[in-house]
Motif scaffolding. Structure first.
Motif, short mmCIF file in Angstrom:
data_model
loop_
_atom_site.label_atom_id
_atom_site.label_comp_id
_atom_site.label_asym_id
_atom_site.label_seq_id
_atom_site.Cartn_x
_atom_site.Cartn_y
_atom_site.Cartn_z
N ILE A 114 0.89 -1.27 0.03
CA ILE A 114 -0.08 -0.01 0.00
C ILE A 114 0.85 1.44 0.03
CG2 ILE A 114 -1.52 1.32 1.46
CD1 ILE A 114 -3.02 -1.33 2.20
N GLY A 115 1.98 1.09 0.63
CA GLY A 115 2.88 2.36 0.88
C GLY A 115 3.53 2.61 -0.59
N ILE A 116 4.10 1.44 -1.42
CA ILE A 116 4.28 1.73 -2.58
C ILE A 116 3.61 2.15 -3.52
CG2 ILE A 116 5.50 0.37 -4.45
CD1 ILE A 116 6.65 -1.33 -2.34
N LEU A 117 2.35 1.70 -3.68
CA LEU A 117 1.27 2.31 -4.51
C LEU A 117 0.66 3.60 -4.15
CD1 LEU A 117 -1.09 -0.79 -4.58
CD2 LEU A 117 0.76 -0.02 -6.23
N LEU A 118 0.74 4.16 -3.05
CA LEU A 118 0.62 5.65 -2.60
C LEU A 118 1.58 6.32 -3.20
CD1 LEU A 118 -1.15 5.37 1.18
CD2 LEU A 118 -2.39 5.73 -0.94
N THR A 119 2.89 5.94 -2.75
CA THR A 119 3.97 6.73 -3.30
C THR A 119 3.88 7.03 -4.93
OG1 THR A 119 5.18 6.13 -1.40
CG2 THR A 119 6.46 6.93 -3.33
N ALA A 120 3.62 5.82 -5.49
CA ALA A 120 3.45 5.87 -6.83
C ALA A 120 2.46 6.76 -7.37
CB ALA A 120 3.38 4.79 -7.59
N GLY A 121 1.23 6.74 -6.65
CA GLY A 121 -0.06 7.59 -6.90
C GLY A 121 0.42 9.31 -6.69
N LEU A 122 1.11 9.55 -5.55
CA LEU A 122 1.36 10.73 -5.42
C LEU A 122 2.58 11.15 -6.38
CD1 LEU A 122 2.14 10.65 -1.72
CD2 LEU A 122 0.21 11.94 -2.94
N VAL A 123 3.21 10.33 -7.11
CA VAL A 123 4.28 10.92 -8.19
C VAL A 123 3.57 10.94 -9.29
CG1 VAL A 123 6.29 10.03 -9.61
CG2 VAL A 123 6.32 9.68 -7.02
N VAL A 124 2.63 10.20 -9.75
CA VAL A 124 1.65 10.24 -10.94
C VAL A 124 1.03 11.73 -10.70
CG1 VAL A 124 -0.33 9.61 -12.20
CG2 VAL A 124 1.64 7.96 -11.57
N LEU A 125 0.50 11.92 -9.66
CA LEU A 125 0.07 13.38 -9.47
C LEU A 125 0.76 14.57 -9.66
CD1 LEU A 125 -2.68 12.42 -6.29
CD2 LEU A 125 -3.20 12.40 -8.77
N THR A 126 1.76 14.21 -9.21
CA THR A 126 2.99 15.36 -9.31
C THR A 126 3.15 15.55 -10.85
OG1 THR A 126 3.78 14.79 -7.26
CG2 THR A 126 5.15 16.28 -8.73
N VAL A 127 3.19 14.48 -11.62
CA VAL A 127 3.58 14.59 -13.12
C VAL A 127 2.66 15.39 -13.67
CG1 VAL A 127 3.61 13.12 -15.05
CG2 VAL A 127 4.85 12.51 -13.10
N TRP A 128 1.10 15.09 -13.41
CA TRP A 128 0.08 15.53 -13.86
C TRP A 128 -0.44 16.88 -13.54
CZ3 TRP A 128 -2.00 13.89 -18.50
CH2 TRP A 128 -1.47 13.01 -19.04
N GLU A 129 0.50 17.58 -12.57
CA GLU A 129 0.44 18.88 -11.96
C GLU A 129 -0.83 18.94 -11.25
OE1 GLU A 129 1.00 21.68 -15.00
OE2 GLU A 129 3.13 20.97 -15.28
N VAL A 130 -1.06 18.01 -10.40
CA VAL A 130 -2.39 18.14 -9.65
C VAL A 130 -1.90 18.75 -8.28
CG1 VAL A 130 -4.04 16.76 -8.20
CG2 VAL A 130 -3.49 16.10 -10.55
N ASN A 131 -2.80 19.69 -7.74
CA ASN A 131 -2.71 20.48 -6.59
C ASN A 131 -2.71 19.25 -5.55
OD1 ASN A 131 -2.28 22.16 -4.38
ND2 ASN A 131 -4.22 23.25 -4.78
N LEU A 132 -1.80 18.96 -4.65
CA LEU A 132 -1.76 18.15 -3.79
C LEU A 132 -2.07 18.53 -2.48
CD1 LEU A 132 1.81 16.00 -4.50
CD2 LEU A 132 -0.68 15.31 -5.10
N GLN A 133 -1.76 19.74 -2.17
CA GLN A 133 -2.15 20.52 -0.97
C GLN A 133 -3.68 20.37 -0.76
OE1 GLN A 133 -0.69 24.29 -0.43
NE2 GLN A 133 -1.57 24.61 1.64
N GLY A 134 -4.48 20.74 -1.68
CA GLY A 134 -5.69 20.77 -1.61
C GLY A 134 -6.36 19.19 -1.55
N LEU A 135 -5.77 18.53 -2.11
CA LEU A 135 -6.04 17.11 -2.00
C LEU A 135 -5.88 16.61 -0.83
CD1 LEU A 135 -7.18 14.78 -3.84
CD2 LEU A 135 -4.65 14.02 -4.42
N LEU A 136 -4.75 16.94 -0.13
CA LEU A 136 -4.46 16.36 1.32
C LEU A 136 -5.40 16.73 2.18
CD1 LEU A 136 -0.53 16.27 1.09
CD2 LEU A 136 -2.07 14.39 1.02
N VAL A 137 -5.78 18.18 2.16
CA VAL A 137 -6.59 18.76 2.95
C VAL A 137 -8.10 18.06 2.85
CG1 VAL A 137 -7.90 20.70 3.38
CG2 VAL A 137 -5.58 20.92 3.17
N GLY A 138 -8.48 17.75 1.70
CA GLY A 138 -9.88 17.14 1.41
C GLY A 138 -9.84 15.67 2.07
N ALA A 139 -8.78 14.93 1.78
CA ALA A 139 -8.65 13.71 2.51
C ALA A 139 -8.65 13.65 3.72
CB ALA A 139 -7.34 13.07 1.94
N GLY A 140 -7.96 14.84 4.52
CA GLY A 140 -7.96 14.94 5.84
C GLY A 140 -9.54 14.88 6.25
N PHE A 141 -10.25 15.94 5.92
CA PHE A 141 -11.67 16.21 6.34
C PHE A 141 -12.46 14.89 5.97
CE2 PHE A 141 -10.97 20.68 5.77
CZ PHE A 141 -11.15 21.08 7.17
#
Length: 395
Positions: A170-197
């Motif tokens: 799960i850790g490997i897949l989550l890391t790969a997912g974050l890398v892919v989101l970074t490649v596609w220039e997705v705003n990770l900060q907003g995504l993490l805030v939403g995931a927290g709520f």
């Protein structure tokens, strides 16, 4: 992009000499044949030769090991899809050349501009596929590493090994997912805030489920019992048949399957009858007050020692326990190895049968329940009075 357009212009000037239709047809045939030869023959053979050359020339280097490892994980269909992609690019280049040959330069430039605008998307898509492939290879290699460690380490059970594997993957897949989101220039900060709520909402709505989940992890790593153990949890007793993240499954002695949520398991006392590899059993037997307790102890002890299902160590014990209403109660204590319910009942049955036979042979009486009646002195005790029918009544 400008270099591609200039290349087209130079190619156009070169082809202006092909004024006649016959010359253009000849050029079309030549370009088409060349594209077919390259795409159908040269390209597949060349890629295969290049892969084999890299694998052999690099020898036993780390890079060669990685090339061979990735080659083992890449399915044949994926490799064929890559070849088909390159073949498509070759044919597309041939199509552009044909447009220029027939004077459709504006159309060729429009196609090139479209492709140039699509290059970033194609690049990101290709990088996403590479990251996904590396994550797949890494997750499988991590699993194999944990399995190798589990075979050598006795402290790591199968269920703990499964948890470590799943958490790592799960850790490997989550890391790969974050890398892919970074490649596609997705705003990770907003995504993490939403995931927290979202996590807070889910946590409040599923407290019991999360409690069982956390308790499952605690059970997996604290190891109070394992599959095959004979345990007692609260009022439930049976053999453990499965341990999951959410619940523990027992099979009781009536053949029923009992599912216990792990949070309930953690809240109750757990009796593990299999942990030590041996179990002490107790069986009571009563002897008549006229019998010699020491003689009865010796007979029972010798009888129990001759039963093969009873363990030699610790040795059996016979202890006078109490004064009963009709007998002196002896407690017979003995041990069995590798305790299971069938072994327990077999041992108890054989001990009871053998001791009863030995007592009968030695004349040691196991009395029935008895009552002693006495009368008070001032009432002259019991009096026997003959009734009219000739029978005697006790008054």
């Amino acid at each position: 992009m400008a270099s591609l357009v200039s290349l087209v212009s130079e190619f156009q000037q070169f082809l202006e000499s092909l004024a006649s239709t016959q010359a253009r047809i000849a050029a079309t045939v030549a370009v088409g044949m060349l594209a077919i030869i390259v795409a159908a023959f040269i390209l597949p053979v060349g890629l295969d030769r290049a892969y084999r050359l890299m694998s052999t020339r690099l020898g036993t280097s780390r890079l060669a090991d990685w090339i061979r490892l990735v080659g083992e994980y890449v399915p044949r269909t994926v490799a064929e899809a890559f070849v088909r992609l390159v073949q498509g690019l070759v044919l597309a280049a041939a199509g552009l050349a044909l447009l220029v040959i027939w004077g459709l330069v504006d159309t060729a430039e429009l196609v090139l501009r479209y492709l140039g605008g699509s290059l970033p998307v194609l690049g990101r898509g290709s990088l996403t596929l590479v990251v996904a492939l590396l994550a797949y290879v890494g997750a499988d290699q991590y699993k194999q590493m944990v399995v190798r460690i589990g075979k050598e380490a006795t402290w790591l059970t199968d269920h703990q090994q499964e948890i470590v594997i799943r958490l790592g993957q799960i850790g490997i897949l989550l890391t790969a997912g974050l890398v892919v989101l970074t490649v596609w220039e997705v705003n990770l900060q907003g995504l993490l805030v939403g995931a927290g709520f979202l996590g807070i909402v889910v946590g409040l709505a599923a407290r019991q489920t999360l409690g069982a989940l956390i308790a499952g992890f605690v059970l997996m790593f604290s190891r109070p019992f394992e599959i095959g153990d004979w345990i007692e949890i609260g009022e439930e007793e049976g053999v453990v048949t499965d341990i999951t993240i959410m619940n523990t499954r027992l099979e009781n002695f009536d053949g029923e399957v009992v599912y216990l949520p792990n949070d309930r398991v953690n809240e109750q006392a757990i009796v593990n009858r299999s942990r030590r590899g041996s179990l002490r059993l107790r069986v009571d037997v009563g002897i008549d007050y006229d019998s010699d307790p020491e003689h009865a102890k010796a007979v029972a002890l010798e009888t129990i020692k001759e039963i093969d299902v009873v363990a030699d160590g610790p040795p059996p014990q016979i202890v006078p326990k109490s004064f009963g209403d009709s007998a002196v109660i002896l407690e017979m204590r003995f041990w069995i190895d590798h305790p299971t319910p069938p072994r327990k009942w077999n041992a108890v049955e054989r001990v009871v049968t053998a001791v009863k036979t030995a007592f009968e042979r030695e004349g040691i009486k196991i009395p029935f329940p008895q009552r002693e009646l006495s009368g008070r002195a001032e009432t002259n005790g019991f009096q026997v009075q003959e009734s009219a029918s000739g029978s005697e009544d006790v008054r």
